[in-house]
Design a protein around this motif. Structure first.
Motif, PDB file in Angstrom:
ATOM      1  N   GLU A   1       8.368   7.871 -10.491  1.00 57.52           N
ATOM      2  CA  GLU A   1       8.505   7.535  -9.430  1.00 57.52           C
ATOM      3  C   GLU A   1       8.286   6.040  -9.183  1.00 57.52           C
ATOM      4  O   GLU A   1       9.032   5.094  -8.793  1.00 57.52           O
ATOM      5  N   ALA A   2       7.304   5.687 -10.099  1.00 52.05           N
ATOM      6  CA  ALA A   2       6.890   4.082 -10.060  1.00 52.05           C
ATOM      7  C   ALA A   2       8.109   3.366 -10.900  1.00 52.05           C
ATOM      8  O   ALA A   2       8.605   2.473 -10.695  1.00 52.05           O
ATOM      9  N   LEU A   3       8.804   4.138 -11.857  1.00 46.71           N
ATOM     10  CA  LEU A   3       9.904   3.675 -12.662  1.00 46.71           C
ATOM     11  C   LEU A   3      11.179   3.252 -11.471  1.00 46.71           C
ATOM     12  O   LEU A   3      11.780   2.462 -11.861  1.00 46.71           O
ATOM     13  N   LYS A   4      11.308   4.417 -10.678  1.00 54.97           N
ATOM     14  CA  LYS A   4      12.321   4.220  -9.664  1.00 54.97           C
ATOM     15  C   LYS A   4      12.234   2.763  -8.979  1.00 54.97           C
ATOM     16  O   LYS A   4      13.145   2.167  -8.781  1.00 54.97           O
ATOM     17  N   ASN A   5      11.094   2.570  -8.480  1.00 56.66           N
ATOM     18  CA  ASN A   5      10.646   1.516  -7.575  1.00 56.66           C
ATOM     19  C   ASN A   5      10.642   0.167  -8.294  1.00 56.66           C
ATOM     20  O   ASN A   5      11.014  -0.910  -7.730  1.00 56.66           O
ATOM     21  N   LEU A   6      10.561   0.224  -9.729  1.00 58.39           N
ATOM     22  CA  LEU A   6      10.471  -0.936 -10.415  1.00 58.39           C
ATOM     23  C   LEU A   6      12.104  -1.290 -11.022  1.00 58.39           C
ATOM     24  O   LEU A   6      12.264  -2.296 -11.731  1.00 58.39           O
ATOM     25  N   SER A   7      13.070  -0.704 -10.479  1.00 58.42           N
ATOM     26  CA  SER A   7      14.153  -0.884 -11.197  1.00 58.42           C
ATOM     27  C   SER A   7      14.766  -2.530 -10.912  1.00 58.42           C
ATOM     28  O   SER A   7      15.397  -3.220 -11.969  1.00 58.42           O
ATOM     29  N   MET A   8      14.646  -3.187  -9.842  1.00 57.66           N
ATOM     30  CA  MET A   8      15.098  -4.445  -9.534  1.00 57.66           C
ATOM     31  C   MET A   8      14.010  -5.297 -10.562  1.00 57.66           C
ATOM     32  O   MET A   8      14.706  -6.167 -11.103  1.00 57.66           O
ATOM     33  N   PRO A   9      12.811  -5.118 -10.635  1.00 52.95           N
ATOM     34  CA  PRO A   9      11.988  -6.248 -11.467  1.00 52.95           C
ATOM     35  C   PRO A   9      12.613  -5.749 -12.868  1.00 52.95           C
ATOM     36  O   PRO A   9      12.465  -6.767 -13.577  1.00 52.95           O
ATOM     37  N   ILE A  10      12.725  -4.607 -13.405  1.00 51.61           N
ATOM     38  CA  ILE A  10      12.965  -4.397 -14.594  1.00 51.61           C
ATOM     39  C   ILE A  10      14.476  -4.859 -14.933  1.00 51.61           C
ATOM     40  O   ILE A  10      14.572  -5.765 -15.911  1.00 51.61           O
ATOM     41  N   PHE A  11      15.567  -5.026 -13.959  1.00 58.69           N
ATOM     42  CA  PHE A  11      16.668  -5.742 -14.236  1.00 58.69           C
ATOM     43  C   PHE A  11      16.420  -7.031 -14.242  1.00 58.69           C
ATOM     44  O   PHE A  11      17.176  -7.669 -15.178  1.00 58.69           O
ATOM     45  N   THR A  12      15.677  -7.782 -13.659  1.00 61.51           N
ATOM     46  CA  THR A  12      15.410  -9.203 -13.391  1.00 61.51           C
ATOM     47  C   THR A  12      14.796  -9.618 -14.697  1.00 61.51           C
ATOM     48  O   THR A  12      15.382 -10.655 -15.458  1.00 61.51           O
ATOM     49  N   ILE A  13      13.786  -8.984 -15.203  1.00 65.22           N
ATOM     50  CA  ILE A  13      13.125  -9.411 -16.570  1.00 65.22           C
ATOM     51  C   ILE A  13      14.334  -9.229 -17.726  1.00 65.22           C
ATOM     52  O   ILE A  13      14.138 -10.326 -18.566  1.00 65.22           O
ATOM     53  N   THR A  14      14.958  -8.239 -17.681  1.00 62.66           N
ATOM     54  CA  THR A  14      15.966  -7.975 -18.756  1.00 62.66           C
ATOM     55  C   THR A  14      17.011  -9.148 -18.718  1.00 62.66           C
ATOM     56  O   THR A  14      17.162  -9.512 -19.781  1.00 62.66           O
ATOM     57  N   LEU A  15      17.561  -9.365 -17.971  1.00 64.54           N
ATOM     58  CA  LEU A  15      18.611 -10.165 -17.543  1.00 64.54           C
ATOM     59  C   LEU A  15      18.182 -11.763 -17.778  1.00 64.54           C
ATOM     60  O   LEU A  15      18.857 -12.331 -18.714  1.00 64.54           O
ATOM     61  N   LEU A  16      17.076 -11.844 -17.399  1.00 63.43           N
ATOM     62  CA  LEU A  16      16.441 -13.419 -17.590  1.00 63.43           C
ATOM     63  C   LEU A  16      16.045 -13.576 -19.029  1.00 63.43           C
ATOM     64  O   LEU A  16      16.426 -14.757 -19.708  1.00 63.43           O
TER      65      LEU A  16
END
Length: 556
Positions: A260-275
């Motif tokens: 559940e925590a991983l689902k809520n962190l989708s945008m932060p994960i995407f941002t860190i990955t892209l940047l």
């Protein structure tokens, strides 16, 4: 096998010499000195303890150099992550920051595994400049608290919240902290302008060469610390704020984890990955130009992925390639990953031996260092150069910049990519055109006026240009329509569907449709979509010979 895991270190050691080892050790020591204040400053500005930056520079820096796809890239904490990490900490907490960083490491490794490193180059320069300048503004704004000596118990992560918090804290302004920060900033600027190495100064004296190696940030840090200590200035220090820096590496920590925590962190994960991907590959490209080499983007992404997966479990933060430290490495003589590994080991020795000395470092001096870093990371000339570009470029750059500052980096990048795609589609559709051929164009049409129509297409026949085919349906001749596609470089499924629709209309009205001049890709999609079968073998001239062959066909 989808990839070949081959770090640049393997190739660099093949013809390694004792002279190069000496140069790499010297460069690594220099970069380690440069990285020391930056690592602590980046961590503090991100809302973490100063040792988080040091641990990241040590662990991630060593891994990125040992496994990376660039010979000279230096990895570690970067200023671009300050805003991202601070926002994640405030909204999700430290445990979720560890999860988000580790998850981004997995994604970065998968990107390299699937050879997606070259895709980063498709991000438009307007988007890169927009969010880079936006991040620089946010970094400078976040450092205003320590630069002015303001008492802010909890600094918000959003732009307007930061402004409101700084405004409310203005009565707590400390002239002593401000004077120390301003003096440190001026010292850095003067030192860099006076002693920064230039091509024309290659024959500088021994003393000057020594001073060129010492970064202004270290000079300002030492001077500010000595001044604050000798005069007993009432300024906040690392010791008074964080209780000092531990003199040993942290042990492995496993955070509480749930899907559940991983689902809520989708945008932060995407941002860190892209940047992380953008920063590391842009830095590697700059390094290529400095040493005349070519990095392996997929190997670099895999190394970044390993570093970001491992580091957070040992008290670190997101890591990527760092331009300032990489350039310092090159200018100091580093030419292999050994220099980056020495830089990490240098910081490790500093943590073991000199950690207690960091207790006396004023936060105002670190704020001054970050102000200087933020100003230099921004490409401010891009704003004055906007008049040279068309409206879509201006709108994209300014919108990404403002969205980064006032809303969120992820939203800014998403909007920038969307705007760039729309602009690209619009321009390509305008470049695609069709012209109706007249008797002047070919003698074969003389005497056939009104009975045969011939059209020549240019550009790409895709979803943004299907109107060119649809317009032909409204002006069908009596006997035949000839489409010359030898100047078409690309047809997508929408373009093929429009051609099939035209063929069906022609069949209903008993008008022959002849298509000629298909190149490789258009021919391939015509076969796969069934367009060739629909036109009919008896109606096809020799494909690829152009309009003249079609006009001489016995079908006419």
């Amino acid at each position: 096998m989808a990839f070949f895991f081959r770090p640049k270190l393997v190739d660099s050691l093949k013809a390694y010499s004792r002279e190069q080892l000496g140069a790499d050790i010297a460069a690594g020591l220099t970069v380690g000195v440069v990285a020391l204040p930056l690592a602590m400053a980046f961590a503090i500005a991100s809302g973490l303890k100063p040792e988080a930056g040091l641990f990241t520079a040590i662990i991630a820096g060593f891994i990125i150099s040992a496994l990376g796809g660039s010979k000279v890239q230096i990895g570690g904490p970067a200023g671009a992550f300050i805003v991202i990490v601070y926002g994640i900490l405030e909204r999700y907490g430290l445990a979720n920051l560890i999860i988000a960083t580790a998850a981004s490491g997995v994604l970065l490794f998968i990107m390299g595994l699937l050879k997606l490193g070259t895709l980063i180059r498709f991000i438009p320069v307007a988007v890169v400049i927009g969010f880079t300048n936006g991040i620089a503004v946010l970094i400078m704004l976040s450092q205003a608290k320590d630069f002015l000596g303001l008492k802010v118990s909890n600094m918000p992560a959003d732009f307007f919240g930061i402004l409101r918090a700084l405004s409310d804290a203005l009565p707590s302004f400390q002239p002593t902290s401000f004077a120390l920060a301003l003096g440190s900033l001026l010292l850095i600027v003067v030192w860099q302008r006076t002693f920064a190495a230039r091509p024309s100064q290659t024959q500088a004296s021994g003393l000057r060469r020594t001073l060129q190696v010492i970064p202004g940030s270290i000079v300002a840090l030492v001077v500010a610390t000595l001044v604050a200590q000798s005069l007993s200035l009432p300024v906040e220090t690392i010791g008074s704020k964080f209780g000092g820096i531990p003199s040993a590496l942290p042990s492995f920590v496993w955070p509480e984890f749930s899907l559940e925590a991983l689902k809520n962190l989708s945008m932060p994960i995407f941002t860190i990955t892209l940047l992380g991907a953008i920063e590391s590959l842009l830095c590697a490209r700059i390094a290529d130009g400095l040493i005349g080499d070519r990095h392996n983007p997929n190997q670099e992404l895999m190394a970044q992925g390993v570093a970001n997966f491992v580091t957070p479990f040992f008290g670190g933060m997101p890591a990527t390639g760092t331009i300032a430290r990489t350039v310092t490495n090159v200018k100091s003589g580093g030419r292999s990953p050994v220099a980056g590994m020495v830089h990490a080991l240098t910081l490790l020795v500093v943590v073991w031996v000199a950690a207690p000395l960091a207790n006396h470092v004023p936060l105002a001096a670190l704020a001054a260092i970050l102000m200087f870093v933020a100003w230099n990371m921004g490409e401010w000339h891009a704003f004055s150069d906007l008049k040279q570009f068309r409206a879509p470029y201006r709108i994209t750059l300014l919108a990404v910049f403002l969205l980064t500052v006032m809303v969120d980096l992820t939203v800014a990048v998403e909007f920038g990519l969307f705007a760039a795609c729309v602009t690209f589609i619009y321009r390509i559709s305008n470049l695609s055109r069709v012209e109706q051929l007249s008797p002047v164009d070919t003698q074969a049409l003389i005497g056939q006026d009104g009975r045969i129509s011939a059209y020549r297409f240019y550009g790409a026949l895709f979803f943004g240009a299907v109107k060119l085919v649809e317009a032909i349906e409204d002006h069908l001749p009596q006997k035949a329509v000839i489409l010359d596609l030898k100047n078409i470089i690309y047809i997508d499924s929408s373009g093929a569907d429009a051609l099939m629709a035209l063929a069906q209309v022609c069949q209903k009205r008993q008008v022959r449709l002849l298509i000629c001049g298909l190149n490789h890709q258009p021919m391939d999609i015509a076969k796969r979509t069934g367009l060739l079968d629909l036109v009919g073998k008896d109606c096809q001239p020799d494909w690829g010979t152009g309009l003249e062959t079609a006009l001489s066909s016995e079908n006419l």
